[in-house]
Structure formats: C-alpha cells, structure tokens
Scaffold this active site. Sequence first.
Site, mmCIF file in Angstrom:
data_model
loop_
_atom_site.group_PDB
_atom_site.id
_atom_site.type_symbol
_atom_site.label_atom_id
_atom_site.label_comp_id
_atom_site.label_asym_id
_atom_site.label_seq_id
_atom_site.Cartn_x
_atom_site.Cartn_y
_atom_site.Cartn_z
ATOM 1 C CG HIS A 1 -3.125 3.153 2.781
ATOM 2 N ND1 HIS A 1 -3.808 2.937 1.721
ATOM 3 C CD2 HIS A 1 -2.803 1.935 3.526
ATOM 4 C CE1 HIS A 1 -4.154 1.696 1.635
ATOM 5 N NE2 HIS A 1 -3.815 1.111 2.889
ATOM 6 C CB CYS B 1 -0.775 0.068 1.235
ATOM 7 S SG CYS B 1 -2.183 -1.390 1.180
ATOM 8 C CG ASN C 1 -6.798 -1.289 1.643
ATOM 9 O OD1 ASN C 1 -6.106 -0.648 0.913
ATOM 10 N ND2 ASN C 1 -6.151 -1.959 2.656
#
Length: 371
Positions: free
Chosen positions: A295, A152, A325
């Site tokens: 994030h 990520c 996500n």
Amino acid sequence: MPARPQHLDREHPDTRHPDTRHSAHRYAEHRPPEHPPPDHRAWAIRATGSYLPGPPIPSEDVSRELGLDPGWIERRTGIRGRHAAAPGQAASDLAAEAARRALDAAGLGPRDIGLIVLGTSTPDELGPATACRVQALLGARRAAAFDIAAACTGFVYGLQAAVGWLATARPGPAPHALVIGVEVYSRFLDPGDRATRALFGDGAAAAVVGPAPAPYGIGPLTLGSDGTRAGDVLIPAGGSRRPAGPGTLAERAHTIHMDGRAVRDFITEIFPRLVGEAAEDAGVKPADLDLVVPHQPNPRLVASLAAEAGLEPAQLAIAGHDAGNIGAASLPYALDRAVRTRGIAPGELVLLAGFGAGLTWARTVVTWPPG
C-alpha cells in the site's frame, strides 16, 4: 505438469493451505507431491484490472489551491497527480469498470464469477453493500457479494475471504472470485486540509482469483489489527455513533480526519516488519522476493523504507505517483500496473503488504501462476 519454478528448490511456504497462522510452513517439511491428486487445487490471482476516473488533476494545482508552493506536494509525497470521480459517478461505477477489465484480461465473463468481495471506506451508501451494486452492474447473477471495511488493507483482507470461499464452497459452474478495492475519497475531503487533500484520490482495481496448479498460488495470509488506534485516521460522522445532522455538517465531520504524524510512524514501523516476517515465513530473504507490492499512501515515504526492509528500490512496485492514495485500491492498482508494465513471470515471488486505518495490516506471498 508446469515446470517447477527455480525458487521452489529452496525453502518456501506451502501455498496449498492458505490460513492466517503466523508460523512458517516450509517446503522442506511439507513438500507437495510431484503428482498431486486430480482434485488438488491452489488458488491464484489469474488476472488484474484497474480504472482511474476522469483526467488527471496535477498536484501543482492542488498545491496552489491550498496556498502552497506549486511543488510542495510532489516534493513531500512523490504524488504528481490524482483523479476524481465525475458528478454522479459512485464507488460501484469505478469498481465495476475495474472488474470488467480484470475479467477481460482473464478471458472470463460475469457468469464465471461466484463471489464478489469489495473493500472500501467510501461505499455508495451505508447499506446495502456496494458489492451488490457491482454485481448488478456486471450482471454476475451467480455471485454472492459483500463488502469488507478494512480501509487500505481491504484488498488483502478480501483475498483471505475469497480463498476461504473458493476452498470450501460447493463445486459449481462459477469457480472464480472477484476481489475489488475502490475509493471515491474526493467526496470526503475537507478542501482546506492539506494533510488529507495532498494525498487522496479516487480509483478502483480488481483481481480475478481462481484455481491454479500447486505449488503456484496465494500463500498463507496473515492479518492483524489494533483497534486502540482507530482514531488515527477516520471519518467521524455519518454512522450510528454520530449520525448526520447540522452540527456534524458544520464541523466537516463527514470528511477524513488524520493524525499525520501517527500515521507516518505507523507506516515506518509496519512496512519493514511485514517484509521481514513474510520473508522469514517463506523461508527466503527479502532480497529473494521478486516483487513487493505495498500500500502506498505516500509513495516517497514507502520507497524510502526499502533499505530498512532489506530491499532494493527495483523490487518495489510503486504506482501512487499518478494516483495518490486510493485506499483499498492502492495495492491492487500497483499490482495491475506491474502486471502491465513490468510483467510477472510464472514462479516469481510477489509479496502483497497492506496497512491502513483501523489500524489494520495484512500480508501474503504469492507464487505467481502460469498464464
């Protein structure tokens, strides 16, 4: 010469020399000349684009499939829905569409791109790089292309690679880079695992990075990792350690395995830390940051950490409510949404804060350039 942004009258990092050192660089100590030499360049995000495949999948439907109350996912995560790639649609397809939108926004074409850096945990195949597939789809024949496996955090790691290439590459006819984050997590989820099924979705986002007049641009980038915690979230099988076989398939070892409590603790610790360190290095207070783009694996959790990080909720760019996500695409997707809905004015300070599996983390403060 562009008007000097007001915030640059206070101490602020010298964005002309991006690096990964942890020390502060103050304008009070290294103020750029009022008339920089003609060959002087900084590097900035010139445009963004994003793509979510297919119609939205409501969290209520996912909750029911998991045997949960229909509102369970949204209450716990803030995620109202997510998207899934169509059959036959791979990571490179999503990435290429996001890249096209970023190029259109920049007023550029594939021939203007000299580098494609792509962050993903869900590549088209283990090899070659998915970035090479994207290069072919775009027709960007002048571009070198490679992947970054930083989960990520991949987009901010990709910015570091792009800035380094732009600063050192031999001058040529393609002075821009594409940095892309993309995931097709829907192919790597255990349908019965509420810890992962509730959170993950598919999507892509991209940014065009190119020259900008100093003092605008991407500031020093700080990257970090802790490989001792690589097991907190991972896809255990399919690589050289556990090649695909009947046993790994039976164990669903090709799906995402996550220690939810450990990941939550990591987010709770790392996000306020990244904000505080970035503000200190920039010579400002967290309240002085115009926009913070994190994030957002769990939008509700990240938003709840604003006060601890010294931020007001309005400073946060939260866009995971309708995407879930999407890993390496989460941060650039939120950035693209902010560009298109809020707008970012020249000279505004934008903190990009990435964190994820590996464990990895990265941050940079961008002084947004003129359009």
